[in-house]
Design a protein around this motif. Structure first.
Motif, mmCIF file in Angstrom:
data_model
loop_
_atom_site.group_PDB
_atom_site.id
_atom_site.type_symbol
_atom_site.label_atom_id
_atom_site.label_comp_id
_atom_site.label_asym_id
_atom_site.label_seq_id
_atom_site.Cartn_x
_atom_site.Cartn_y
_atom_site.Cartn_z
ATOM 1 N N PRO A 78 -2.859 32.593 10.732
ATOM 2 C CA PRO A 78 -2.611 31.462 11.637
ATOM 3 C C PRO A 78 -3.664 31.403 12.751
ATOM 4 N N PRO A 79 -4.352 30.281 12.894
ATOM 5 C CA PRO A 79 -5.327 30.146 13.978
ATOM 6 C C PRO A 79 -4.625 30.139 15.336
ATOM 7 N N ALA A 80 -5.272 30.710 16.330
ATOM 8 C CA ALA A 80 -4.736 30.761 17.688
ATOM 9 C C ALA A 80 -5.711 30.078 18.644
ATOM 10 N N ILE A 81 -5.208 29.656 19.783
ATOM 11 C CA ILE A 81 -6.040 29.029 20.812
ATOM 12 C C ILE A 81 -7.210 29.960 21.129
ATOM 13 N N GLY A 82 -8.420 29.405 21.149
ATOM 14 C CA GLY A 82 -9.620 30.170 21.457
ATOM 15 C C GLY A 82 -10.364 30.676 20.227
ATOM 16 N N ASP A 83 -9.750 30.597 19.052
ATOM 17 C CA ASP A 83 -10.417 31.036 17.822
ATOM 18 C C ASP A 83 -11.525 30.059 17.435
ATOM 19 N N LEU A 84 -12.585 30.600 16.836
ATOM 20 C CA LEU A 84 -13.599 29.769 16.203
ATOM 21 C C LEU A 84 -13.045 29.409 14.835
ATOM 22 N N VAL A 85 -12.890 28.111 14.562
ATOM 23 C CA VAL A 85 -12.229 27.655 13.340
ATOM 24 C C VAL A 85 -13.074 26.640 12.592
ATOM 25 N N MET A 86 -12.707 26.453 11.320
ATOM 26 C CA MET A 86 -13.296 25.388 10.515
ATOM 27 C C MET A 86 -12.151 24.599 9.894
ATOM 28 N N SER A 87 -12.281 23.289 9.926
ATOM 29 C CA SER A 87 -11.332 22.401 9.274
ATOM 30 C C SER A 87 -12.059 21.692 8.144
ATOM 31 N N VAL A 88 -11.450 21.681 6.965
ATOM 32 C CA VAL A 88 -11.992 20.915 5.843
ATOM 33 C C VAL A 88 -10.873 20.018 5.332
ATOM 34 N N THR A 89 -11.148 18.721 5.284
ATOM 35 C CA THR A 89 -10.180 17.749 4.795
ATOM 36 C C THR A 89 -10.825 16.890 3.721
ATOM 37 N N GLU A 90 -9.972 16.302 2.879
ATOM 38 C CA GLU A 90 -10.441 15.440 1.804
ATOM 39 C C GLU A 90 -9.714 14.113 1.919
ATOM 40 N N ARG A 91 -10.478 13.027 1.834
ATOM 41 C CA ARG A 91 -9.892 11.697 1.894
ATOM 42 C C ARG A 91 -10.655 10.804 0.930
ATOM 43 N N PHE A 92 -9.926 10.262 -0.046
ATOM 44 C CA PHE A 92 -10.518 9.387 -1.054
ATOM 45 C C PHE A 92 -11.728 10.022 -1.734
ATOM 46 N N GLY A 93 -11.637 11.330 -2.025
ATOM 47 C CA GLY A 93 -12.696 12.026 -2.739
ATOM 48 C C GLY A 93 -13.859 12.492 -1.884
ATOM 49 N N SER A 94 -13.804 12.226 -0.587
ATOM 50 C CA SER A 94 -14.887 12.620 0.312
ATOM 51 C C SER A 94 -14.435 13.776 1.206
ATOM 52 N N LEU A 95 -15.247 14.845 1.272
ATOM 53 C CA LEU A 95 -14.929 15.995 2.111
ATOM 54 C C LEU A 95 -15.510 15.830 3.504
#
Length: 135
Positions: A78-95
């Protein structure tokens, strides 16, 4: 690889290819369960399909998936406040990806949990479930 390292009921990834005059143009992957083991080939059944599809494949085009009993219960960190994070999402075939510092977690009842990520000097809202911790 020798076929004697495989046994009935092993879970494998079977590799297939599309070949044209220019060579291999695509690689295909199928999750399968070993049914029988020969000298250099296997019979396997496609596990990713709703109907059983039996096929024969050379051992050289198979990769065994090792499973451990404890892995079944593991959850993403689980990510916590202050963490360096990456988000990857997909919408209509596009990342789309966002990398930055997790600044805020929003959890409104009846809605998906979301996160505010500081990427450079810009805040971006992303689904909390799309995050992995980098550091």
């Amino acid at each position: 690889m020798e076929s004697d390292s495989y046994k009935k009921d092993d879970l494998i990834v079977a590799l297939g290819f599309t070949v044209s005059s220019e060579g291999i143009s695509e690689t295909h992957y199928t999750l399968a369960r070993v049914i029988a083991v020969g000298k250099s080939d296997l019979f396997a059944i496609d596990e990713s399909s709703s109907y059983s599809s039996l096929f024969r494949i050379p051992v050289s085009r198979c990769v065994r998936i090792e499973t451990k009993t404890g892995q079944a219960l593991e959850q993403p960190s689980p990510p916590a406040i202050g963490d360096l994070v990456m988000s990857v999402t997909e919408r209509f075939g596009s990342l789309s990806s966002t990398t930055g510092v997790l600044m805020e977690i929003q959890d409104f009842p009846g809605k998906r949990k979301s996160a505010k990520v500081l990427e450079g000097d810009e805040f971006k809202m992303v689904p909390y479930e799309s995050l992995i911790v980098l550091e």
